[in-house]
Design an enzyme around this catalytic site. Sequence first.
Site, PDB file in Angstrom:
ATOM      1  N   HIS A 267      44.581  43.023  41.308  1.00  0.00           N
ATOM      2  CA  HIS A 267      45.484  41.850  41.369  1.00  0.00           C
ATOM      3  C   HIS A 267      45.047  41.027  42.578  1.00  0.00           C
ATOM      4  O   HIS A 267      43.922  40.523  42.618  1.00  0.00           O
ATOM      5  CB  HIS A 267      46.919  42.381  41.433  1.00  0.00           C
ATOM      6  CG  HIS A 267      48.006  41.382  41.227  1.00  0.00           C
ATOM      7  ND1 HIS A 267      47.791  40.089  40.847  1.00  0.00           N
ATOM      8  CD2 HIS A 267      49.368  41.504  41.366  1.00  0.00           C
ATOM      9  CE1 HIS A 267      48.953  39.455  40.750  1.00  0.00           C
ATOM     10  NE2 HIS A 267      49.922  40.289  41.070  1.00  0.00           N
ATOM     11  N   HIS A 306      40.631  38.321  32.867  1.00  0.00           N
ATOM     12  CA  HIS A 306      42.047  38.076  33.123  1.00  0.00           C
ATOM     13  C   HIS A 306      42.849  38.513  31.919  1.00  0.00           C
ATOM     14  O   HIS A 306      42.383  38.368  30.793  1.00  0.00           O
ATOM     15  CB  HIS A 306      42.295  36.578  33.400  1.00  0.00           C
ATOM     16  CG  HIS A 306      43.554  36.328  34.144  1.00  0.00           C
ATOM     17  ND1 HIS A 306      44.771  36.225  33.524  1.00  0.00           N
ATOM     18  CD2 HIS A 306      43.779  36.190  35.464  1.00  0.00           C
ATOM     19  CE1 HIS A 306      45.694  36.026  34.443  1.00  0.00           C
ATOM     20  NE2 HIS A 306      45.123  35.997  35.625  1.00  0.00           N
ATOM     21  N   ASP A 362      39.957  34.507  41.838  1.00  0.00           N
ATOM     22  CA  ASP A 362      39.467  35.255  42.999  1.00  0.00           C
ATOM     23  C   ASP A 362      37.960  35.227  43.167  1.00  0.00           C
ATOM     24  O   ASP A 362      37.444  35.689  44.176  1.00  0.00           O
ATOM     25  CB  ASP A 362      39.909  36.721  42.880  1.00  0.00           C
ATOM     26  CG  ASP A 362      41.400  36.847  43.095  1.00  0.00           C
ATOM     27  OD1 ASP A 362      41.900  36.188  44.006  1.00  0.00           O
ATOM     28  OD2 ASP A 362      42.045  37.587  42.346  1.00  0.00           O
TER      29      ASP A 362
HETATM   30  N1  CMC Z   1      34.061  43.534  34.436  1.00  0.00           N
HETATM   31  C1  CMC Z   1      33.570  44.217  33.377  1.00  0.00           C
HETATM   32  N2  CMC Z   1      34.243  44.460  32.256  1.00  0.00           N
HETATM   33  C2  CMC Z   1      35.504  44.028  32.214  1.00  0.00           C
HETATM   34  C3  CMC Z   1      36.085  43.284  33.258  1.00  0.00           C
HETATM   35  C4  CMC Z   1      35.320  43.051  34.404  1.00  0.00           C
HETATM   36  N3  CMC Z   1      35.815  42.358  35.432  1.00  0.00           N
HETATM   37  N4  CMC Z   1      37.354  42.955  32.917  1.00  0.00           N
HETATM   38  C5  CMC Z   1      37.548  43.449  31.694  1.00  0.00           C
HETATM   39  N5  CMC Z   1      36.430  44.092  31.261  1.00  0.00           N
HETATM   40  C6  CMC Z   1      36.227  44.708  29.944  1.00  0.00           C
HETATM   41  C7  CMC Z   1      36.914  46.040  29.846  1.00  0.00           C
HETATM   42  O1  CMC Z   1      36.056  47.107  30.228  1.00  0.00           O
HETATM   43  C8  CMC Z   1      37.268  46.080  28.379  1.00  0.00           C
HETATM   44  O2  CMC Z   1      36.096  46.389  27.661  1.00  0.00           O
HETATM   45  P1  CMC Z   1      36.186  47.382  26.374  1.00  0.00           P
HETATM   46  O3  CMC Z   1      37.004  46.606  25.361  1.00  0.00           O
HETATM   47  O4  CMC Z   1      34.779  47.602  25.976  1.00  0.00           O
HETATM   48  O5  CMC Z   1      36.863  48.616  26.851  1.00  0.00           O
HETATM   49  C9  CMC Z   1      37.602  44.641  28.048  1.00  0.00           C
HETATM   50  O6  CMC Z   1      36.844  43.867  28.992  1.00  0.00           O
HETATM   51  C10 CMC Z   1      39.076  44.293  28.189  1.00  0.00           C
HETATM   52  O7  CMC Z   1      39.485  44.679  29.492  1.00  0.00           O
HETATM   53  P2  CMC Z   1      40.911  45.208  29.853  1.00  0.00           P
HETATM   54  O8  CMC Z   1      40.816  46.119  31.036  1.00  0.00           O
HETATM   55  O9  CMC Z   1      41.590  45.728  28.618  1.00  0.00           O
HETATM   56  O10 CMC Z   1      41.594  43.855  30.235  1.00  0.00           O
HETATM   57  P3  CMC Z   1      42.944  43.721  31.022  1.00  0.00           P
HETATM   58  O11 CMC Z   1      43.630  42.531  30.494  1.00  0.00           O
HETATM   59  O12 CMC Z   1      43.708  45.011  31.031  1.00  0.00           O
HETATM   60  O13 CMC Z   1      42.453  43.498  32.530  1.00  0.00           O
HETATM   61  C11 CMC Z   1      41.910  42.532  34.588  1.00  0.00           C
HETATM   62  C12 CMC Z   1      42.535  42.294  33.211  1.00  0.00           C
HETATM   63  C13 CMC Z   1      42.064  41.279  35.435  1.00  0.00           C
HETATM   64  C14 CMC Z   1      42.654  43.686  35.301  1.00  0.00           C
HETATM   65  C15 CMC Z   1      40.413  42.898  34.398  1.00  0.00           C
HETATM   66  O14 CMC Z   1      39.741  41.847  33.750  1.00  0.00           O
HETATM   67  C16 CMC Z   1      39.727  43.269  35.717  1.00  0.00           C
HETATM   68  O15 CMC Z   1      39.789  44.433  36.126  1.00  0.00           O
HETATM   69  N6  CMC Z   1      39.059  42.283  36.375  1.00  0.00           N
HETATM   70  C17 CMC Z   1      38.453  42.528  37.652  1.00  0.00           C
HETATM   71  C18 CMC Z   1      39.513  42.454  38.734  1.00  0.00           C
HETATM   72  C19 CMC Z   1      39.937  41.020  38.994  1.00  0.00           C
HETATM   73  O16 CMC Z   1      39.133  40.132  39.139  1.00  0.00           O
HETATM   74  N7  CMC Z   1      41.267  40.844  39.110  1.00  0.00           N
HETATM   75  C20 CMC Z   1      41.838  39.537  39.467  1.00  0.00           C
HETATM   76  C21 CMC Z   1      42.689  38.999  38.377  1.00  0.00           C
HETATM   77  S1  CMC Z   1      43.078  37.278  38.657  1.00  0.00           S
HETATM   78  C22 CMC Z   1      44.108  37.258  40.006  1.00  0.00           C
HETATM   79  C23 CMC Z   1      45.443  37.818  39.750  1.00  0.00           C
HETATM   80  O17 CMC Z   1      46.203  37.289  38.925  1.00  0.00           O
HETATM   81  O18 CMC Z   1      45.777  38.801  40.421  1.00  0.00           O
END
Ligand code: CMC
Length: 428
Positions: A267, A306, A362
């Site tokens: 986050h 995201h 970010d």
């Molecule tokens: N790098 C590589 N793969 C990713 C990433 C990433 N940053 N984000 C998602 N994926 C992949 C994930 O492995 C999954 O692949 P598969 O379907 O093969 O298993 C797919 O994309 C969907 O991911 P998810 O984890 O189900 O997506 P989510 O909606 O639960 O997660 C997130 C959203 C923001 C937590 C995630 O994208 C992430 O961990 N990003 C990196 C951390 C980040 O930059 N966070 C800041 C968010 S914006 C600021 C805020 O609002 O706080």
Amino acid sequence: MSETLTITDNRTGKQYDVPVHDGTIRATDLRQIKVTPGEFGMMTYDPAFMNTANCKSRITFIDGDKGVLLYRGYPIEQLAEQSDFLETAYLILFGELPQQRQYDDWTHEITLHTMLHTNIAKLMEGFRHDAHPMGMFISTLGALSTFYPEAKEIFSPESRRLQTVRLIAKVPSIAAYAFRHSIGRPFNQPDNDLSYPGNFLSMLFRMTEPRYKPNPVLERAMEVLFVLHADHEQNCSTTTMRTIGSSHADPYSALAGAAAALYGPLHGGANEAVLKMLHEIGSINNIPAFIKRVKAGEGRLMGFGHRVYKSYDPRAKIIKRMADLVFDVTGKNPLLEMALELERIALEDEYFVSRKLYPNVDFYSGLIYQAMGFPVDMFPVLFAIPRTAGWIAQWEEMLNDPDQKIVRPRQIYQGSPPRDYAPRDKRK
Ligand code: CMC
């Protein structure tokens, strides 16, 4: 005729009409469907609220597919360009942009509350020299509830308004104290002749000069970053604010919890994680190997992806444009080229394209913060200052919403069936 959704239970052949309002069905309407006779009724299973609206809200609108973000209906691009943080905070909190007189009064009110009690300074001095500023920030927010016990009067609009003003005014001061403590310098008192971000920069960076003059480009950059981070509807920290607030805790305690939720690297800690990632990658030549590891599931590309945006985060676009202005003053952050190359490769790579992973807010903000002289562990604190406006607006909306109750999800129990306690010497 009101809309309904008809559900057929194939186990019994029974049909149920479930009312549809605002494109949703109420999970409690499913209780009429009994899983076994006489029991509680059918529940929904939705870990992480992937498909559950937890509230009705009038504050922030996001269209994740189109990359649209509106505060109270106003596009983020217009607010970032033309507004300032205090005006945007007023908009988010009270629903409308202020008239000139309201704006002046609001700004005056905030500047009257920027000072911290001397015991807050003593409390913060008690932290270890290497304490993480976000840990200090969270603890101090919680401690504020002991300084303002009347904040428990959460159903008094006057008390809520006073705590709102105090919080918006004091979070930059707490953040600046945390920073000064971590670099071993004395705390600076607020300068009420400066703008909200200008005063914050003064409290952070003033040395022996009697008056600190913020660089106008950096002051404006801080202002824009604050506008961009002011609210983002029902994310993890906002949901925490609403959840703690639903038990009728005081706003300082609820805000400390929301800030704690923001601390995590998925986050608000993500911008800190982006910089760590760029340092670890080390050079442009190592990017292909890094991307390969991410695609193999060995870590994430921080600052990408995201839950809601499935296109370029509009805030990231604004920050990327602003970076050039900041770097003209501070000199280019040497990590920028690596970030641009990472973005270029990722936006062409099938793995990221097919999953709709784009840079989020970010990805570039940390590069700007670092160029402005902030250590990486200050990044989540910089996120928390403006988000305070959003958290309070969402808390206020929750308290005034007759649909809301204390948050209490259900569970699917998968543990042991009933069994008898055995004394220690009889256990197998
Ligand atoms: N790098 C590589 N793969 C990713 C990433 C990433 N940053 N984000 C998602 N994926 C992949 C994930 O492995 C999954 O692949 P598969 O379907 O093969 O298993 C797919 O994309 C969907 O991911 P998810 O984890 O189900 O997506 P989510 O909606 O639960 O997660 C997130 C959203 C923001 C937590 C995630 O994208 C992430 O961990 N990003 C990196 C951390 C980040 O930059 N966070 C800041 C968010 S914006 C600021 C805020 O609002 O706080």
